[in-house]
Design a protein around this motif. Structure first.
Motif, mmCIF file in Angstrom:
data_model
loop_
_atom_site.group_PDB
_atom_site.id
_atom_site.type_symbol
_atom_site.label_atom_id
_atom_site.label_comp_id
_atom_site.label_asym_id
_atom_site.label_seq_id
_atom_site.Cartn_x
_atom_site.Cartn_y
_atom_site.Cartn_z
ATOM 1 N N MET A 134 0.823 -1.202 0.000
ATOM 2 C CA MET A 134 0.000 0.000 0.000
ATOM 3 C C MET A 134 0.864 1.262 0.000
ATOM 4 O O MET A 134 0.562 2.235 -0.711
ATOM 5 C CB MET A 134 -0.948 0.005 1.202
ATOM 6 N N TYR A 135 1.927 1.235 0.793
ATOM 7 C CA TYR A 135 2.840 2.389 0.810
ATOM 8 C C TYR A 135 3.374 2.646 -0.601
ATOM 9 O O TYR A 135 3.408 3.800 -1.063
ATOM 10 C CB TYR A 135 4.003 2.129 1.764
ATOM 11 N N GLN A 136 3.789 1.585 -1.281
ATOM 12 C CA GLN A 136 4.344 1.738 -2.622
ATOM 13 C C GLN A 136 3.302 2.243 -3.611
ATOM 14 O O GLN A 136 3.587 3.075 -4.475
ATOM 15 C CB GLN A 136 4.906 0.394 -3.106
ATOM 16 N N GLU A 137 2.090 1.748 -3.496
ATOM 17 C CA GLU A 137 1.060 2.049 -4.473
ATOM 18 C C GLU A 137 0.432 3.431 -4.318
ATOM 19 O O GLU A 137 0.124 4.096 -5.295
ATOM 20 C CB GLU A 137 -0.033 0.973 -4.408
ATOM 21 N N SER A 138 0.203 3.852 -3.081
ATOM 22 C CA SER A 138 -0.555 5.097 -2.893
ATOM 23 C C SER A 138 0.043 6.066 -1.891
ATOM 24 O O SER A 138 -0.482 7.171 -1.727
ATOM 25 C CB SER A 138 -1.976 4.758 -2.434
ATOM 26 N N SER A 139 1.117 5.655 -1.200
ATOM 27 C CA SER A 139 1.664 6.466 -0.104
ATOM 28 C C SER A 139 0.593 6.783 0.934
ATOM 29 O O SER A 139 0.604 7.844 1.554
ATOM 30 C CB SER A 139 2.287 7.763 -0.636
ATOM 31 N N PHE A 140 -0.377 5.843 1.062
ATOM 32 C CA PHE A 140 -1.469 5.944 2.026
ATOM 33 C C PHE A 140 -2.410 7.124 1.752
ATOM 34 O O PHE A 140 -3.040 7.651 2.670
ATOM 35 C CB PHE A 140 -0.934 6.023 3.463
ATOM 36 N N LYS A 141 -2.513 7.519 0.493
ATOM 37 C CA LYS A 141 -3.464 8.567 0.105
ATOM 38 C C LYS A 141 -4.779 7.909 -0.297
ATOM 39 O O LYS A 141 -4.796 7.055 -1.177
ATOM 40 C CB LYS A 141 -2.904 9.391 -1.055
#
Length: 204
Positions: free
Chosen positions: A62-69
């Motif tokens: 998730m961090y890689q994909e969206s930076s938690f946005k």
């Protein structure tokens, strides 16, 4: 009448925007992430219990994909100065594509799930990693292999499409390193997170 409807729509958008959870202040430390967003830990723990996927793997993806946005999306593409659409319809915390999200909703019965809701996004990722293990035999603990499946799809992984993308294997290794880092960090704070979660469950 039209003006009234527009005002209601604008107010609704403002309310939803103000309620959106901002990205964590320190995304490099999973203990800080979950301390700041206690409900994220509860949702991640439920995902783990439901799908058997260790918490640190989907959180690293998730961090890689969206930076938690919550509303992350691929950048807009332009022809000269004219916007012509996005590279894909991926959206939300998990950057889930519409077709895969539809499959998730149908198979789990979670028809009200939203891609910009963390609880739904982390459950989706648990489902995806579970399916990846079933379809391609990749362990739910293998962040490297899981990310390649996540990016290329199950069919793409079977065709080994990632072998022609050295940049992607580098990113997958980066995800794997982050997952290992999160796993080490989580060992130092999980007891505290669990006790805090249980305390809130029964005494708040």
């Amino acid at each position: 009448m039209k003006i009234k409807h527009k005002l209601i729509y604008l107010i609704s958008v403002l309310i939803l925007t103000s309620c959106a959870t901002p990205p964590p202040n320190n995304p490099d430390n999973v203990c800080d992430i979950f301390t700041e967003n206690r409900d994220w830990y509860s949702a991640s723990k439920e995902m783990n219990e439901k799908w058997g996927t260790p918490i640190h793997v989907p959180i690293a993806i998730m961090y890689q994909e969206s930076s938690f946005k919550h509303n992350a999306a691929p950048p807009m593409q332009y022809f000269w100065f004219i916007p012509i659409g996005r590279a894909s319809d991926a959206y939300g915390y998990a950057q889930a594509k519409t077709m895969t999200w539809d499959d998730y909703q149908r198979e789990t019965g979670n028809s009200w799930a939203d891609r910009d809701d963390f609880d739904d996004a982390i459950d989706f990722m648990g489902w995806f990693t579970y399916k990846t293990q079933k379809i391609n035999g990749v362990s739910k603990w293998d962040a490297y292999g899981q990310y390649l499946n996540y990016h290329e799809g199950w069919g793409g992984y079977q065709r080994a499409s990632y072998r022609k993308k050295t940049w992607l294997t580098r990113v997958a290794k980066k995800v794997d390193n982050r997952a290992n880092q999160y796993a080490r960090q989580l060992k130092t704070c999980q007891d505290n997170l669990d006790s805090s979660w249980l305390w809130r469950l029964f005494f708040t």
